[in-house]
Design a protein around this motif. Structure first.
Motif, PDB file in Angstrom:
ATOM      1  N   ILE A  92     -21.404  11.719   0.770  1.00  0.00           N
ATOM      2  CA  ILE A  92     -21.751  12.044  -0.310  1.00  0.00           C
ATOM      3  C   ILE A  92     -23.147  12.425  -0.609  1.00  0.00           C
ATOM      4  CG2 ILE A  92     -22.088  11.071  -2.700  1.00  0.00           C
ATOM      5  CD1 ILE A  92     -19.457   9.751  -2.591  1.00  0.00           C
ATOM      6  N   THR A  93     -24.210  11.818   0.315  1.00  0.00           N
ATOM      7  CA  THR A  93     -25.352  11.983  -0.029  1.00  0.00           C
ATOM      8  C   THR A  93     -25.748  13.304   0.791  1.00  0.00           C
ATOM      9  OG1 THR A  93     -25.981   9.503   0.321  1.00  0.00           O
ATOM     10  CG2 THR A  93     -27.574  11.179   0.915  1.00  0.00           C
ATOM     11  N   ALA A  94     -25.097  13.729   1.899  1.00  0.00           N
ATOM     12  CA  ALA A  94     -25.193  14.850   2.549  1.00  0.00           C
ATOM     13  C   ALA A  94     -24.904  16.156   1.619  1.00  0.00           C
ATOM     14  CB  ALA A  94     -24.433  14.886   3.969  1.00  0.00           C
ATOM     15  N   LEU A  95     -23.606  15.773   1.097  1.00  0.00           N
ATOM     16  CA  LEU A  95     -23.206  16.942   0.031  1.00  0.00           C
ATOM     17  C   LEU A  95     -24.284  17.126  -0.885  1.00  0.00           C
ATOM     18  CD1 LEU A  95     -19.353  15.879   0.014  1.00  0.00           C
ATOM     19  CD2 LEU A  95     -20.375  17.905   0.934  1.00  0.00           C
ATOM     20  N   TYR A  96     -24.787  15.956  -1.573  1.00  0.00           N
ATOM     21  CA  TYR A  96     -25.532  16.344  -2.561  1.00  0.00           C
ATOM     22  C   TYR A  96     -26.905  16.936  -2.158  1.00  0.00           C
ATOM     23  CZ  TYR A  96     -28.940  15.726  -6.371  1.00  0.00           C
ATOM     24  OH  TYR A  96     -29.993  15.807  -7.278  1.00  0.00           O
ATOM     25  N   VAL A  97     -27.324  16.550  -0.894  1.00  0.00           N
ATOM     26  CA  VAL A  97     -28.704  17.302  -0.546  1.00  0.00           C
ATOM     27  C   VAL A  97     -28.262  18.877  -0.231  1.00  0.00           C
ATOM     28  CG1 VAL A  97     -29.997  17.534   1.584  1.00  0.00           C
ATOM     29  CG2 VAL A  97     -29.708  15.376   0.738  1.00  0.00           C
ATOM     30  N   LYS A  98     -27.362  19.114   0.208  1.00  0.00           N
ATOM     31  CA  LYS A  98     -26.758  20.424   0.455  1.00  0.00           C
ATOM     32  C   LYS A  98     -26.573  21.145  -0.954  1.00  0.00           C
ATOM     33  CE  LYS A  98     -23.361  23.598   2.715  1.00  0.00           C
ATOM     34  NZ  LYS A  98     -22.046  23.631   3.407  1.00  0.00           N
ATOM     35  N   PHE A  99     -25.944  20.573  -1.951  1.00  0.00           N
ATOM     36  CA  PHE A  99     -25.826  20.920  -3.172  1.00  0.00           C
ATOM     37  C   PHE A  99     -27.107  21.425  -3.884  1.00  0.00           C
ATOM     38  CE2 PHE A  99     -25.463  20.037  -7.888  1.00  0.00           C
ATOM     39  CZ  PHE A  99     -24.586  21.078  -7.988  1.00  0.00           C
ATOM     40  N   ALA A 100     -27.907  20.172  -3.608  1.00  0.00           N
ATOM     41  CA  ALA A 100     -29.316  20.609  -4.440  1.00  0.00           C
ATOM     42  C   ALA A 100     -29.997  21.526  -3.795  1.00  0.00           C
ATOM     43  CB  ALA A 100     -30.102  19.118  -4.411  1.00  0.00           C
ATOM     44  N   ASN A 101     -30.121  21.565  -2.612  1.00  0.00           N
ATOM     45  CA  ASN A 101     -30.934  22.794  -1.818  1.00  0.00           C
ATOM     46  C   ASN A 101     -30.319  24.002  -2.125  1.00  0.00           C
ATOM     47  OD1 ASN A 101     -32.580  20.959  -0.424  1.00  0.00           O
ATOM     48  ND2 ASN A 101     -31.372  20.988   1.329  1.00  0.00           N
ATOM     49  N   ARG A 102     -29.017  24.224  -2.350  1.00  0.00           N
ATOM     50  CA  ARG A 102     -28.726  25.547  -2.938  1.00  0.00           C
ATOM     51  C   ARG A 102     -28.425  25.878  -4.331  1.00  0.00           C
ATOM     52  NH1 ARG A 102     -23.531  24.384  -1.336  1.00  0.00           N
ATOM     53  NH2 ARG A 102     -22.748  24.369  -3.569  1.00  0.00           N
ATOM     54  N   GLU A 103     -28.446  24.732  -5.075  1.00  0.00           N
ATOM     55  CA  GLU A 103     -28.152  25.079  -6.724  1.00  0.00           C
ATOM     56  C   GLU A 103     -29.172  24.737  -7.442  1.00  0.00           C
ATOM     57  OE1 GLU A 103     -25.466  26.772  -7.977  1.00  0.00           O
ATOM     58  OE2 GLU A 103     -24.447  27.262  -6.040  1.00  0.00           O
ATOM     59  N   LEU A 104     -29.672  23.399  -7.172  1.00  0.00           N
ATOM     60  CA  LEU A 104     -30.611  22.840  -8.191  1.00  0.00           C
ATOM     61  C   LEU A 104     -32.060  23.228  -7.760  1.00  0.00           C
ATOM     62  CD1 LEU A 104     -29.195  19.255  -8.346  1.00  0.00           C
ATOM     63  CD2 LEU A 104     -28.749  21.206  -9.821  1.00  0.00           C
ATOM     64  N   ASP A 105     -32.634  23.085  -6.923  1.00  0.00           N
ATOM     65  CA  ASP A 105     -33.840  23.523  -6.304  1.00  0.00           C
ATOM     66  C   ASP A 105     -34.362  24.811  -6.786  1.00  0.00           C
ATOM     67  OD1 ASP A 105     -33.961  20.626  -5.355  1.00  0.00           O
ATOM     68  OD2 ASP A 105     -34.002  21.359  -3.192  1.00  0.00           O
ATOM     69  N   PRO A 106     -33.727  25.873  -6.400  1.00  0.00           N
ATOM     70  CA  PRO A 106     -34.227  27.102  -6.726  1.00  0.00           C
ATOM     71  C   PRO A 106     -34.257  27.173  -8.426  1.00  0.00           C
ATOM     72  CG  PRO A 106     -32.421  27.299  -5.198  1.00  0.00           C
ATOM     73  CD  PRO A 106     -32.325  25.990  -5.403  1.00  0.00           C
ATOM     74  N   SER A 108     -34.703  24.705 -10.637  1.00  0.00           N
ATOM     75  CA  SER A 108     -35.725  23.926 -11.049  1.00  0.00           C
ATOM     76  C   SER A 108     -37.144  24.628 -10.565  1.00  0.00           C
ATOM     77  CB  SER A 108     -35.665  22.537 -10.428  1.00  0.00           C
ATOM     78  OG  SER A 108     -35.762  22.493  -8.937  1.00  0.00           O
ATOM     79  N   ALA A 109     -37.192  25.116  -9.639  1.00  0.00           N
ATOM     80  CA  ALA A 109     -38.423  25.884  -9.165  1.00  0.00           C
ATOM     81  C   ALA A 109     -38.880  27.085 -10.237  1.00  0.00           C
ATOM     82  CB  ALA A 109     -38.442  26.146  -7.615  1.00  0.00           C
ATOM     83  N   ALA A 110     -37.732  27.708 -10.461  1.00  0.00           N
ATOM     84  CA  ALA A 110     -37.915  28.869 -11.543  1.00  0.00           C
ATOM     85  C   ALA A 110     -38.597  28.366 -12.721  1.00  0.00           C
ATOM     86  CB  ALA A 110     -36.679  29.780 -11.567  1.00  0.00           C
ATOM     87  N   ILE A 111     -37.815  27.106 -13.441  1.00  0.00           N
ATOM     88  CA  ILE A 111     -38.396  26.586 -14.651  1.00  0.00           C
ATOM     89  C   ILE A 111     -39.581  26.095 -14.539  1.00  0.00           C
ATOM     90  CG2 ILE A 111     -37.859  24.624 -15.845  1.00  0.00           C
ATOM     91  CD1 ILE A 111     -34.762  25.044 -15.303  1.00  0.00           C
ATOM     92  N   ARG A 112     -40.070  25.540 -13.281  1.00  0.00           N
ATOM     93  CA  ARG A 112     -41.486  25.089 -13.089  1.00  0.00           C
ATOM     94  C   ARG A 112     -42.277  26.038 -13.225  1.00  0.00           C
ATOM     95  NH1 ARG A 112     -44.115  21.097  -8.814  1.00  0.00           N
ATOM     96  NH2 ARG A 112     -46.157  21.091  -9.581  1.00  0.00           N
ATOM     97  N   GLU A 113     -41.980  27.202 -12.576  1.00  0.00           N
ATOM     98  CA  GLU A 113     -42.776  28.450 -12.375  1.00  0.00           C
ATOM     99  C   GLU A 113     -43.076  28.962 -13.951  1.00  0.00           C
ATOM    100  OE1 GLU A 113     -45.065  31.328 -10.214  1.00  0.00           O
ATOM    101  OE2 GLU A 113     -44.025  29.567  -9.587  1.00  0.00           O
ATOM    102  N   GLU A 114     -42.011  29.050 -14.607  1.00  0.00           N
ATOM    103  CA  GLU A 114     -42.169  29.506 -16.029  1.00  0.00           C
ATOM    104  C   GLU A 114     -42.891  28.598 -16.802  1.00  0.00           C
ATOM    105  OE1 GLU A 114     -39.139  30.644 -19.717  1.00  0.00           O
ATOM    106  OE2 GLU A 114     -38.561  30.565 -17.812  1.00  0.00           O
ATOM    107  N   LEU A 115     -42.684  27.537 -16.653  1.00  0.00           N
ATOM    108  CA  LEU A 115     -43.652  26.435 -17.588  1.00  0.00           C
ATOM    109  C   LEU A 115     -44.985  26.162 -17.315  1.00  0.00           C
ATOM    110  CD1 LEU A 115     -42.933  24.472 -19.985  1.00  0.00           C
ATOM    111  CD2 LEU A 115     -42.470  22.724 -18.165  1.00  0.00           C
TER     112      LEU A 115
END
Length: 120
Positions: A92-106, A108-115
């Motif tokens: 589950i941890t490995a799946l979450y890391v893969k999911f976060a790297n692919r879906e969440l991190d980009p 959240s980075a765009a939101i932070r850049e905008e903010l």
């Protein structure tokens, strides 16, 4: 030493948004999509793991003969299912890391850049 030398080692900075900017960002479609993506992974995975853990505990409590079933030598089904709890945690941890790297991190980075704007 010149001023250029001093600025090379200085940490890069972003602007600090005010409280209203955070409130506005929370209401934005981009933030709502980020939150939806996170919840669409976390809630089902949590439900799966809790059900799997509850099944293990219930089997250990109410089906000790089943859990004592020998599989290989002195290794019984209870030991295998117990170790499966650890394996499931790592998977589950490995799946979450893969999911976060692919879906969440980009996102959240765009939101932070905008903010906060780009690094200066």
């Amino acid at each position: 030493m010149t001023t250029a030398d001093l600025s090379e080692g200085a940490p890069q900075k972003r602007r600090a948004p005010d409280a209203q900017a955070f409130v506005d960002m929370q209401a934005s479609p981009e933030f709502q999509e980020l939150r939806h993506r996170l919840r669409s992974f976390v809630f089902p995975m949590t439900a799966f793991f809790l059900a799997w853990y509850a099944a293990y505990v219930l089997l250990a409590t109410y089906a000790p003969e089943f859990m004592a079933t020998k599989v290989i030598g002195n290794i019984n089904l209870g030991i295998i299912l117990g170790l499966g709890q650890f394996v499931t945690t790592f998977v589950i941890t490995a799946l979450y890391v893969k999911f976060a790297n692919r879906e969440l991190d980009p996102r959240s980075a765009a939101i932070r850049e905008e903010l906060e704007g780009p690094l200066t």
